[in-house]
Design a protein around this motif. Structure first.
Motif, PDB file in Angstrom:
ATOM      1  N   GLU A 220     -54.885  -9.830 -40.654  1.00 56.99           N
ATOM      2  CA  GLU A 220     -54.200  -8.706 -40.017  1.00 56.99           C
ATOM      3  C   GLU A 220     -55.138  -7.514 -39.882  1.00 56.99           C
ATOM      4  N   THR A 221     -55.930  -7.250 -40.921  1.00 48.84           N
ATOM      5  CA  THR A 221     -56.905  -6.156 -40.842  1.00 48.84           C
ATOM      6  C   THR A 221     -57.938  -6.438 -39.762  1.00 48.84           C
ATOM      7  N   LEU A 222     -58.404  -7.678 -39.696  1.00 51.14           N
ATOM      8  CA  LEU A 222     -59.376  -8.050 -38.670  1.00 51.14           C
ATOM      9  C   LEU A 222     -58.794  -7.876 -37.279  1.00 51.14           C
ATOM     10  N   ARG A 223     -57.558  -8.304 -37.095  1.00 54.89           N
ATOM     11  CA  ARG A 223     -56.919  -8.178 -35.785  1.00 54.89           C
ATOM     12  C   ARG A 223     -56.844  -6.717 -35.345  1.00 54.89           C
ATOM     13  N   THR A 224     -56.495  -5.832 -36.271  1.00 48.65           N
ATOM     14  CA  THR A 224     -56.401  -4.413 -35.955  1.00 48.65           C
ATOM     15  C   THR A 224     -57.759  -3.848 -35.535  1.00 48.65           C
ATOM     16  N   ARG A 225     -58.795  -4.230 -36.252  1.00 49.47           N
ATOM     17  CA  ARG A 225     -60.137  -3.724 -35.931  1.00 49.47           C
ATOM     18  C   ARG A 225     -60.629  -4.271 -34.594  1.00 49.47           C
ATOM     19  N   VAL A 226     -60.356  -5.532 -34.331  1.00 52.51           N
ATOM     20  CA  VAL A 226     -60.766  -6.126 -33.057  1.00 52.51           C
ATOM     21  C   VAL A 226     -60.076  -5.405 -31.895  1.00 52.51           C
ATOM     22  N   GLU A 227     -58.780  -5.161 -32.043  1.00 48.92           N
ATOM     23  CA  GLU A 227     -58.043  -4.460 -30.981  1.00 48.92           C
ATOM     24  C   GLU A 227     -58.612  -3.061 -30.769  1.00 48.92           C
ATOM     25  N   ARG A 228     -58.974  -2.418 -31.861  1.00 51.06           N
ATOM     26  CA  ARG A 228     -59.523  -1.064 -31.768  1.00 51.06           C
ATOM     27  C   ARG A 228     -60.852  -1.054 -31.027  1.00 51.06           C
ATOM     28  N   PHE A 229     -61.733  -1.988 -31.356  1.00 50.14           N
ATOM     29  CA  PHE A 229     -63.068  -1.989 -30.772  1.00 50.14           C
ATOM     30  C   PHE A 229     -63.110  -2.610 -29.382  1.00 50.14           C
ATOM     31  N   ARG A 230     -62.365  -3.687 -29.162  1.00 54.67           N
ATOM     32  CA  ARG A 230     -62.469  -4.404 -27.891  1.00 54.67           C
ATOM     33  C   ARG A 230     -61.548  -3.855 -26.811  1.00 54.67           C
ATOM     34  N   ARG A 231     -60.402  -3.326 -27.225  1.00 55.09           N
ATOM     35  CA  ARG A 231     -59.451  -2.762 -26.263  1.00 55.09           C
ATOM     36  C   ARG A 231     -59.134  -3.737 -25.139  1.00 55.09           C
ATOM     37  N   GLY A 232     -58.870  -4.990 -25.526  1.00 57.36           N
ATOM     38  CA  GLY A 232     -58.448  -5.989 -24.552  1.00 57.36           C
ATOM     39  C   GLY A 232     -59.574  -6.785 -23.929  1.00 57.36           C
TER      40      GLY A 232
END
Length: 447
Positions: A101-113
């Motif tokens: 879940e933490t990884l998913r949040t960080r990926v969404e933050r950095f990649r923005r889709g």
């Protein structure tokens, strides 16, 4: 000793020049590794991405890694550690669910889709700003290989010899410095300011855009490189980015004790570039002149150099007809406004960030270019000086106060807000009738 992450990235890129032309993806470890990786990717002409990993710690001793996870379900486990710690599959599953879940949040933050840059069959060049224990780097190498990388190279500016010797995972390791007395990565940088999420997002967005533009054009026609600019009897160094076509260029006047490598101004430059603007980050003094502190506060000298650099830009064939903006920080704001107030000044907009516009003195009433003064709400003394300076301006002007910000805009989100204000001001006055390219996306990435 490295000046900052930019300097470290450029030195690392020189060592890695043999990789130019290979099927390569540069992967920065967030956060601090991304500015270093940006320089490497730019120099090698390679795609830039992040590799987001999360360590799986033993439940009752989380500092001990029993594995790691990455994107697309990547998971690597150390069965030896699991056996020694008597960790079962159910224990691993519980830890992974939390870390996933933490990884998913960080990926969404950095990649923005944005999708992950594919690694299948390619060389993964993993870059960080330094290596201490090596646990994160080891996990990143394992995850990169799990995601299909044919070869994994780890590159860092500095690391202790022991950590490099015991490191498992990469096929090849490149390190510029292995000091005998290693205490912490930050001790080997003069400027080791924290890298924010906002800076990571802006760098990734800019890299993705340039890579896409290059693929559409075959080879990117934009100019992006170091330049030397004659200013009277001297020559000063700078870094110029000119999009094709170029409609507006912003020249940066740095504050005392800063340079074209300033992480804050480089961050702002990336935000402006995403909006379709060219940028010139330059040193208004030579290295020898900087040794005399009196030169740093010689506003007349700095303003003259800025005016000379403006003429140099406008004489370039790829900048013909460009509108010019000045971005001044600290004492550089005084130089920018003095240059803008000179007869025949070819400047169309000015932005001061945490600046000292009062240092422009009697030149303030002569400024005709629309001027935005950005000041931190907690920078009370400078805020008052800006209010007094605005009273002397006869041009269209605005004073924007960023709540909770001190003089250097180091508080979370404050530099991003200042950069967005500057971007909108320059787009309005340098790109009239032109929508800011990716402007809305850039704004979304800085919320």
């Amino acid at each position: 000793m490295f000046e900052d992450r930019v300097d470290a990235g450029r030195q690392l890129a020189e060592r890695l020049a043999y990789l130019r032309g290979q099927d390569l993806v540069v992967l920065g470890l967030p956060r601090g590794g991304v500015p270093v990786a940006w320089e490497v990717a730019q120099s090698l002409g390679a795609a830039l991405d992040v590799i987001v990993v999360r360590k799986l710690g033993v439940p009752y001793q989380p500092e001990v890694a029993m594995g790691a996870i990455g994107e697309d379900g990547a998971r690597v486990l150390d069965r030896r550690i699991m056996s020694q710690a008597r960790v079962g599959d159910d224990d691993v599953r519980q830890v992974e669910e939390r870390e996933r879940e933490t990884l998913r949040t960080r990926v969404e933050r950095f990649r923005r889709g944005r999708p992950r840059v594919p690694l299948q069959g390619r060389t993964a060049l993993i870059v960080d700003d330094g290596l201490a224990t090596g646990s994160t780097a080891r996990a990143a190498c394992q995850v990169a290989r799990h995601l299909g990388a044919a070869k994994v190279i780890l590159a860092v500016p500095v690391a202790p010899k022991d950590a490099l010797r015991d490191l498992e995972g990469p096929d090849e390791t490149v390190c510029l410095s292995t000091p005998a007395h290693f205490t912490a990565v930050g001790c080997h940088y003069r400027d080791f300011s924290p890298t924010s999420d906002d800076e990571v997002v802006v760098l990734l967005d800019a890299a993705a855009k340039r890579w896409a533009d290059g693929e559409r054009a075959g080879n990117a026609p934009d100019f992006d490189g170091d330049v030397e600019i004659p200013v009277g009897a001297q020559t000063v160094a700078g870094h110029l980015y000119l999009p094709e076509p170029a409609a507006g260029v912003v020249l940066f006047a740095h504050g005392s004790g800063s340079s074209r490598f300033s992480p804050r101004n480089r961050y702002v430059a990336q935000v402006l570039e995403q909006a379709g603007l060219g940028t010139l980050l330059l040193d208004l003094l030579t290295p020898e002149e900087e040794l005399d502190r009196a030169n740093v506060f010689d506003i007349g000298l700095l303003a003259g150099r800025l005016a000379a650099a403006t003429g140099w830009v406008l004489e370039r064939p790829d900048a013909v007809g460009c509108r010019i903006g000045y971005f001044g920080a600290s004492t550089g704001a005084g130089a920018a406004l003095q240059a803008a107030g000179q007869p025949g000044a070819q400047v169309d907009a000015v932005v001061s960030r945490g600046g000292r516009p009062d240092l422009a003195g009697d030149w303030l009433p002569a400024v005709t270019a629309p001027t935005l003064l950005i000041v931190g709400g907690l920078d009370t003394q400078v805020l008052e000086l800006n209010r007094q300076a605005q009273d002397q301006l006869r041009c269209p002007s605005e004073l924007a106060v960023v709540p909770g910000a001190t003089h250097l805009f180091e508080e979370p989100g404050t530099l991003a807000e200042a950069a967005a204000l500057a971007r909108d001001w320059f787009v309005r006055h340098l790109l009239p009738g032109t929508a800011a390219r990716d402007g809305a996306a850039a704004a979304g990435g800085m919320q």
